[in-house]
Enzyme design. Structure first.
Site, PDB file in Angstrom:
ATOM      1  N   ASP A 189      30.604-114.290  17.235  1.00 62.33           N
ATOM      2  CA  ASP A 189      30.920-114.581  18.684  1.00 62.33           C
ATOM      3  C   ASP A 189      31.665-116.315  18.519  1.00 62.33           C
ATOM      4  OD1 ASP A 189      31.099-115.145  21.172  1.00 62.33           O
ATOM      5  OD2 ASP A 189      29.006-114.754  21.863  1.00 62.33           O
ATOM      6  N   ASP A 246      33.140-111.756  29.279  1.00 59.44           N
ATOM      7  CA  ASP A 246      31.702-110.992  29.434  1.00 59.44           C
ATOM      8  C   ASP A 246      31.852-110.043  30.686  1.00 59.44           C
ATOM      9  OD1 ASP A 246      31.592-112.808  27.438  1.00 59.44           O
ATOM     10  OD2 ASP A 246      29.381-113.155  28.258  1.00 59.44           O
TER      11      ASP A 246
HETATM   12  C1  GLA Z   1      28.912-114.541  24.639  1.00 61.30           C
HETATM   13  C2  GLA Z   1      29.177-113.028  24.273  1.00 61.30           C
HETATM   14  C3  GLA Z   1      27.936-112.354  24.956  1.00 61.30           C
HETATM   15  C4  GLA Z   1      26.726-112.771  24.416  1.00 61.30           C
HETATM   16  C5  GLA Z   1      26.506-114.205  24.708  1.00 61.30           C
HETATM   17  C6  GLA Z   1      25.376-114.700  23.806  1.00 61.30           C
HETATM   18  O1  GLA Z   1      28.875-114.837  26.231  1.00 61.30           O
HETATM   19  O2  GLA Z   1      30.381-112.818  25.106  1.00 61.30           O
HETATM   20  O3  GLA Z   1      28.171-111.002  24.592  1.00 61.30           O
HETATM   21  O4  GLA Z   1      26.571-112.348  23.038  1.00 61.30           O
HETATM   22  O5  GLA Z   1      27.545-114.877  24.250  1.00 61.30           O
HETATM   23  O6  GLA Z   1      25.034-116.259  24.004  1.00 61.30           O
END
Ligand code: GLA
Length: 420
Positions: A189, A246
């Site tokens: 990520d 997200d």
């Molecule tokens: C980002 C990702 C999410 C999750 C969070 C965890 O926002 O897009 O899917 O993994 O981080 O902190």
């Protein structure tokens, strides 16, 4: 300070630009590329060398990759429901429930630990889990003992989105640690790497480190579609890659992401998939019609099906939406073609995914207010003048129709059919 590409120099520690204001679904903070300075230098020898490296990686690494994620990965991830309240007991209980509810038997295989598992590094720089995960190897053994697979999460930056330890400068050590624990999947990520330079070498670096371990791990890129990730993610070893921000547990977030995938279908195929983010089905923010739209659309998109609910306490309605075998078969169809939008009339959309047996999965969607009829013309989806139609959510054969099939679709709902 270890990150120094041969062709690109990026100063470390400029900005940490993505983080969370709270737990899951509270929204990331973006400040794009602030303070980034990049110097491109040209040297013919290193270019030749990288070409040769790429070529050999393509021959050896790809052969191994092609066995992974042949169909879109299916499983469960801790983030959407538990956020940082994840722990080894939570993960074990969800794995148990995946088996007892029948989710495993319809294909949900990967148990994915998302952010917030990390502790500190030891003196040699190896990552240790925090107190909520006292023995990661034992946890992986437990998951494997149930016939499931296990995945873990990190970032190419110094910190994860939740502010935990990232892999920056420790890529090989971390990959080795994941392999030693028995991990089968890594979600990588972007988080604090945003603003530190070109993402492509950073993602390639972890892929190289994973390959070096000799253990096949599904490699899931999470960089929200920045730098048109879909164009290069597969070339750095990505088996799946997020295409946008997200997901939130509401219809408008889900619909914006899902219906926004149109045009990305040519980048997906066996071993490499667009990822419009994980499922929110069962988390309570949508109606059952809306969750059926979520599931139907993700299946037509050949999207990874990563459940994000509390499987231990899921309702019968949630289970029915997550585990319908005929619907899942659309997502997992071996042809591996991502579906696309065929027609749109305002809020009424028809999407089609071609299937291996020559039939077509068709989603008739109503994004508007109140029930409305939606029609599909068989010629528009590559069929002849007439077709047999089966409703996949009701499991009923509806007979043979001439020219078009028209059906009343509820507000924010879907009718998902298979036509031949
Ligand atoms: C980002 C990702 C999410 C999750 C969070 C965890 O926002 O897009 O899917 O993994 O981080 O902190």
């Amino acid at each position: 300070m270890e990150w120094r590409g041969t062709e690109t120099e990026v100063p470390y520690g400029l900005t940490s630009t993505r983080g969370h204001r709270g737990g899951a679904n509270t929204g990331p903070v973006f400040v794009l590329g602030r303070g980034t300075r990049m110097k491109i230098t040209r040297h013919y020898f290193p270019i030749l060398l990288s070409f040769l490296t790429l070529f050999s990686w393509g021959g050896v690494g790809r052969a191994q990759d092609s066995m992974l994620a042949r169909t879109p990965p299916m499983g469960w991830n801790s983030w959407n429901h538990f956020a940082c309240d994840v722990s080894a007991p939570v993960v074990r209980a969800q794995a148990d429930a995946l088996v007892t509810t029948g989710m495993k038997s319809v294909g949900y295989t990967y148990i994915l630990i998302d952010d917030c598992w990390q502790g500190t590094r030891d003196d040699a720089g190896y990552i240790r889990p925090n107190a909520k995960f006292p023995d990661m190897k034992a946890l992986a053994d437990y998951i494997h003992g149930k016939g499931l697979k296990i995945g873990i999460y990190s970032s190419p930056g110094p910190k994860t989105c939740g502010g935990y330890e990232g892999s920056y400068g420790h890529e090989e050590q971390d990959a080795q640690t994941y392999a030693t624990w028995g991990m089968d999947y890594l979600k990588y990520d972007l988080c604090s790497y945003d603003g530190m330079g070109d993402q492509i070498p950073a993602y390639r670096k972890m892929n190289d480190a994973l390959k070096k371990t000799g253990r096949p791990l599904v490699y899931a890129l999470c960089q929200y579609g920045m730098q048109k990730g879909w164009e290069w993610a597969a070339s750095v070893g990505g088996n799946l890659w997020r295409t946008d921000d997200d997901i939130r547990d509401n219809y408008f977030s889900m619909a914006e992401l899902g219906f926004g995938q149109s045009g990305l279908e040519r980048f997906a195929g066996p071993g490499h998939w667009n990822d419009p983010d994980m499922l929110e089905i069962g988390n309570g923010g949508m109606t059952d019609d809306e969750y059926r739209t979520h599931m139907s659309l993700w299946c037509i998109l050949a999207a990874p099906l990563i459940a994000g609910n509390n499987v231990v306490s899921m309702s019968a309605a949630t289970k029915a939406i997550l585990t319908n075998p005929e619907v899942i078969a659309i997502d997992q169809d071996p042809l591996g073609v991502q579906g696309h939008r065929v027609t749109q009339e305002g809020p009424l959309e028809v999407w089609m995914k071609p299937l291996e047996d020559g039939s077509k999965a068709v989603g008739l969607f109503n994004r508007g207010w109140g029930a409305m009829p939606v029609a599909v013309n068989f010629r528009d989806i590559g069929l002849g003048d007439s077709a047999n139609v089966r409703n996949l959510w009701t499991g009923k054969d509806l007979g043979r129709f001439q020219g078009t099939y028209t059906v009343l679709v509820p507000q924010h709902g879907v009718v998902l059919i298979r036509a031949k």
